[in-house]
Design a protein around this motif. Structure first.
Motif, PDB file in Angstrom:
ATOM      1  N   LEU A  35      -4.582  15.364  -7.380  1.00 46.46           N
ATOM      2  CA  LEU A  35      -5.811  15.629  -8.126  1.00 46.46           C
ATOM      3  C   LEU A  35      -5.680  15.185  -9.579  1.00 46.46           C
ATOM      4  O   LEU A  35      -6.597  14.569 -10.141  1.00 46.46           O
ATOM      5  N   LEU A  36      -4.548  15.495 -10.178  1.00 51.55           N
ATOM      6  CA  LEU A  36      -4.342  15.150 -11.587  1.00 51.55           C
ATOM      7  C   LEU A  36      -4.270  13.642 -11.785  1.00 51.55           C
ATOM      8  O   LEU A  36      -4.851  13.099 -12.726  1.00 51.55           O
ATOM      9  N   GLU A  37      -3.564  12.965 -10.905  1.00 56.35           N
ATOM     10  CA  GLU A  37      -3.357  11.524 -11.069  1.00 56.35           C
ATOM     11  C   GLU A  37      -4.619  10.711 -10.776  1.00 56.35           C
ATOM     12  O   GLU A  37      -4.795   9.614 -11.318  1.00 56.35           O
ATOM     13  N   THR A  38      -5.486  11.228  -9.913  1.00 56.08           N
ATOM     14  CA  THR A  38      -6.659  10.444  -9.497  1.00 56.08           C
ATOM     15  C   THR A  38      -7.989  11.010  -9.977  1.00 56.08           C
ATOM     16  O   THR A  38      -9.024  10.342  -9.825  1.00 56.08           O
ATOM     17  N   GLY A  39      -7.973  12.227 -10.497  1.00 49.47           N
ATOM     18  CA  GLY A  39      -9.240  12.857 -10.856  1.00 49.47           C
ATOM     19  C   GLY A  39     -10.025  13.304  -9.638  1.00 49.47           C
ATOM     20  O   GLY A  39     -11.217  13.587  -9.711  1.00 49.47           O
ATOM     21  N   GLY A  40      -9.347  13.372  -8.508  1.00 46.44           N
ATOM     22  CA  GLY A  40     -10.014  13.813  -7.284  1.00 46.44           C
ATOM     23  C   GLY A  40     -10.747  12.706  -6.562  1.00 46.44           C
ATOM     24  O   GLY A  40     -11.634  12.985  -5.739  1.00 46.44           O
ATOM     25  N   LYS A  41     -10.377  11.459  -6.819  1.00 45.66           N
ATOM     26  CA  LYS A  41     -11.022  10.324  -6.167  1.00 45.66           C
ATOM     27  C   LYS A  41      -9.971   9.506  -5.413  1.00 45.66           C
ATOM     28  O   LYS A  41      -8.936   9.140  -5.980  1.00 45.66           O
ATOM     29  N   ILE A  42     -10.228   9.234  -4.162  1.00 47.57           N
ATOM     30  CA  ILE A  42      -9.314   8.431  -3.355  1.00 47.57           C
ATOM     31  C   ILE A  42      -9.442   6.969  -3.779  1.00 47.57           C
ATOM     32  O   ILE A  42     -10.529   6.386  -3.693  1.00 47.57           O
ATOM     33  N   ASN A  43      -8.358   6.397  -4.243  1.00 47.83           N
ATOM     34  CA  ASN A  43      -8.428   4.985  -4.631  1.00 47.83           C
ATOM     35  C   ASN A  43      -8.213   4.090  -3.410  1.00 47.83           C
ATOM     36  O   ASN A  43      -7.683   4.522  -2.384  1.00 47.83           O
ATOM     37  N   ALA A  44      -8.619   2.858  -3.539  1.00 45.44           N
ATOM     38  CA  ALA A  44      -8.579   1.928  -2.406  1.00 45.44           C
ATOM     39  C   ALA A  44      -7.169   1.571  -1.986  1.00 45.44           C
ATOM     40  O   ALA A  44      -6.951   1.093  -0.873  1.00 45.44           O
ATOM     41  N   TRP A  45      -6.187   1.801  -2.870  1.00 48.80           N
ATOM     42  CA  TRP A  45      -4.810   1.421  -2.554  1.00 48.80           C
ATOM     43  C   TRP A  45      -3.977   2.607  -2.079  1.00 48.80           C
ATOM     44  O   TRP A  45      -2.776   2.504  -1.920  1.00 48.80           O
ATOM     45  N   ASN A  46      -4.626   3.753  -1.855  1.00 42.66           N
ATOM     46  CA  ASN A  46      -3.982   4.931  -1.239  1.00 42.66           C
ATOM     47  C   ASN A  46      -2.755   5.431  -1.981  1.00 42.66           C
ATOM     48  O   ASN A  46      -1.858   6.033  -1.385  1.00 42.66           O
ATOM     49  N   ASN A  47      -2.694   5.201  -3.271  1.00 42.31           N
ATOM     50  CA  ASN A  47      -1.599   5.702  -4.110  1.00 42.31           C
ATOM     51  C   ASN A  47      -2.171   6.831  -4.951  1.00 42.31           C
ATOM     52  O   ASN A  47      -2.803   6.592  -5.984  1.00 42.31           O
ATOM     53  N   LEU A  48      -1.961   8.054  -4.523  1.00 42.30           N
ATOM     54  CA  LEU A  48      -2.580   9.209  -5.184  1.00 42.30           C
ATOM     55  C   LEU A  48      -1.650   9.889  -6.175  1.00 42.30           C
ATOM     56  O   LEU A  48      -2.023  10.909  -6.762  1.00 42.30           O
ATOM     57  N   VAL A  49      -0.451   9.350  -6.359  1.00 46.91           N
ATOM     58  CA  VAL A  49       0.529  10.042  -7.207  1.00 46.91           C
ATOM     59  C   VAL A  49       0.998   9.191  -8.381  1.00 46.91           C
ATOM     60  O   VAL A  49       1.974   9.522  -9.048  1.00 46.91           O
ATOM     61  N   GLY A  50       0.313   8.093  -8.656  1.00 46.09           N
ATOM     62  CA  GLY A  50       0.672   7.270  -9.803  1.00 46.09           C
ATOM     63  C   GLY A  50       2.024   6.597  -9.692  1.00 46.09           C
ATOM     64  O   GLY A  50       2.694   6.361 -10.704  1.00 46.09           O
ATOM     65  N   TYR A  51       2.430   6.278  -8.468  1.00 45.63           N
ATOM     66  CA  TYR A  51       3.741   5.670  -8.248  1.00 45.63           C
ATOM     67  C   TYR A  51       3.658   4.179  -8.582  1.00 45.63           C
ATOM     68  O   TYR A  51       2.980   3.412  -7.911  1.00 45.63           O
ATOM     69  N   LYS A  52       4.385   3.779  -9.627  1.00 52.64           N
ATOM     70  CA  LYS A  52       4.367   2.385 -10.051  1.00 52.64           C
ATOM     71  C   LYS A  52       5.335   1.547  -9.220  1.00 52.64           C
ATOM     72  O   LYS A  52       6.180   2.073  -8.494  1.00 52.64           O
ATOM     73  N   VAL A  53       5.205   0.247  -9.345  1.00 53.81           N
ATOM     74  CA  VAL A  53       6.028  -0.676  -8.567  1.00 53.81           C
ATOM     75  C   VAL A  53       7.512  -0.459  -8.851  1.00 53.81           C
ATOM     76  O   VAL A  53       8.356  -0.506  -7.953  1.00 53.81           O
ATOM     77  N   GLY A  54       7.855  -0.204 -10.100  1.00 52.55           N
ATOM     78  CA  GLY A  54       9.250   0.083 -10.445  1.00 52.55           C
ATOM     79  C   GLY A  54      10.174  -1.071 -10.145  1.00 52.55           C
ATOM     80  O   GLY A  54       9.881  -2.221 -10.488  1.00 52.55           O
ATOM     81  N   ASN A  55      11.272  -0.781  -9.454  1.00 54.78           N
ATOM     82  CA  ASN A  55      12.275  -1.818  -9.176  1.00 54.78           C
ATOM     83  C   ASN A  55      11.832  -2.805  -8.099  1.00 54.78           C
ATOM     84  O   ASN A  55      12.489  -3.809  -7.853  1.00 54.78           O
ATOM     85  N   GLY A  56      10.732  -2.498  -7.433  1.00 57.34           N
ATOM     86  CA  GLY A  56      10.193  -3.435  -6.449  1.00 57.34           C
ATOM     87  C   GLY A  56      10.926  -3.491  -5.126  1.00 57.34           C
ATOM     88  O   GLY A  56      10.625  -4.339  -4.279  1.00 57.34           O
ATOM     89  N   VAL A  57      11.893  -2.586  -4.920  1.00 59.13           N
ATOM     90  CA  VAL A  57      12.635  -2.576  -3.659  1.00 59.13           C
ATOM     91  C   VAL A  57      11.732  -2.062  -2.541  1.00 59.13           C
ATOM     92  O   VAL A  57      11.128  -1.000  -2.658  1.00 59.13           O
ATOM     93  N   LEU A  58      11.642  -2.828  -1.473  1.00 56.00           N
ATOM     94  CA  LEU A  58      10.779  -2.454  -0.358  1.00 56.00           C
ATOM     95  C   LEU A  58      11.342  -1.246   0.388  1.00 56.00           C
ATOM     96  O   LEU A  58      12.553  -1.009   0.397  1.00 56.00           O
ATOM     97  N   THR A  59      10.457  -0.491   1.010  1.00 54.04           N
ATOM     98  CA  THR A  59      10.843   0.686   1.789  1.00 54.04           C
ATOM     99  C   THR A  59      10.090   0.638   3.120  1.00 54.04           C
ATOM    100  O   THR A  59       9.205  -0.206   3.308  1.00 54.04           O
ATOM    101  N   PRO A  60      10.415   1.545   4.040  1.00 55.59           N
ATOM    102  CA  PRO A  60       9.672   1.564   5.309  1.00 55.59           C
ATOM    103  C   PRO A  60       8.176   1.836   5.117  1.00 55.59           C
ATOM    104  O   PRO A  60       7.377   1.552   6.011  1.00 55.59           O
ATOM    105  N   TYR A  61       7.784   2.376   3.950  1.00 50.57           N
ATOM    106  CA  TYR A  61       6.396   2.759   3.731  1.00 50.57           C
ATOM    107  C   TYR A  61       5.684   1.894   2.697  1.00 50.57           C
ATOM    108  O   TYR A  61       4.464   1.960   2.570  1.00 50.57           O
ATOM    109  N   TRP A  62       6.438   1.105   1.965  1.00 50.43           N
ATOM    110  CA  TRP A  62       5.840   0.198   0.990  1.00 50.43           C
ATOM    111  C   TRP A  62       6.383  -1.201   1.214  1.00 50.43           C
ATOM    112  O   TRP A  62       7.582  -1.430   1.115  1.00 50.43           O
TER     113      TRP A  62
END
Length: 226
Positions: A35-62
């Motif tokens: 809620l805090l990160e999005t203002g209660g709005k679902i964004n089109a990229w389904n990232n609701l927690v403000g998780y930035k690209v960071g080191n760019g290492v791929l994961t099973p979910y990204w």
């Protein structure tokens, strides 16, 4: 336009599910953060927690998808607006949360994982450096209280207790069925086979067997195996 209730109704089941599966994040904290990160709005990229690209290492979910969006940061004691950030983009909201759980396995988030209450966890999030906002903890706690989000933490406990009750009832049922199928007297037609099995040292408790057990021994005896 979706309301905050609609947002919570969508996110809460996912947060509860992940907690039941072993996520270290309390549902109330996960929902309040979204809620805090999005203002209660679902964004089109389904990232609701403000998780930035960071080191760019791929994961099973990204798998590397990203979106550039305007945000703000608290830098050198000042709010800096219109900052362009690169954020991870996900196929689903659940993938985003699961990817965040992988992030929380890092050593710096040990206090987040071990937190024994939502309040301790929101404090640990800020202290671990998850967000630059000095009021991050107080904002999360305020959302938890205002929206009554600890209900979902309690829901997890209730579901676990119900599951344990179901398992206990199932075990009792299995034990009852086992007792019902066990025969207390060796059937006359099975006695020759049982005597042969005892003499051969194959069994030592012939009086404790089910119908299928006695039938098997009888078949083996008649075939000359015993």
């Amino acid at each position: 336009m979706a309301s905050r209730k609609d947002f919570i109704d969508l996110v809460a089941p996912i947060a509860v599910k992940l907690r039941l599966e072993g996520s270290p994040i309390f549902p109330s904290v996960r929902i309040s953060q979204a809620l805090l990160e999005t203002g209660g709005k679902i964004n089109a990229w389904n990232n609701l927690v403000g998780y930035k690209v960071g080191n760019g290492v791929l994961t099973p979910y990204w798998r590397g998808d990203r979106v550039s969006a305007r945000t703000w940061e608290f830098i050198n004691g000042q709010n800096v607006t219109n900052v362009i950030g690169d954020f991870r983009a996900y196929a689903s909201i659940e993938d985003g949360f699961r990817d965040q759980d992988l992030l929380f396995q890092a050593t710096r988030y040990a206090a987040v994982r071990s937190a024994g209450s939502p309040q301790a966890q929101t404090t640990a999030l800020q202290q671990s450096g998850y967000a630059t906002d000095p009021a991050y903890t107080s904002k999360l706690n305020a959302i938890i209280v205002t929206e009554g989000l600890t209900f979902f933490d309690e829901e997890v406990i209730r579901m676990l207790e119900k599951l344990q009750e179901q398992i206990a009832a199932l075990n009792e049922r299995v034990q009852s069925l086992e007792e019902q199928t066990a025969l207390t007297v060796i059937p006359a037609w099975a006695k020759p086979g049982i005597d042969a099995a005892v003499k051969a040292g194959l069994i030592d408790t012939p009086e404790k067997g089910s119908y299928d057990f006695y039938r098997l021994i009888t078949v083996l005896h008649r075939k000359g195996i015993i």
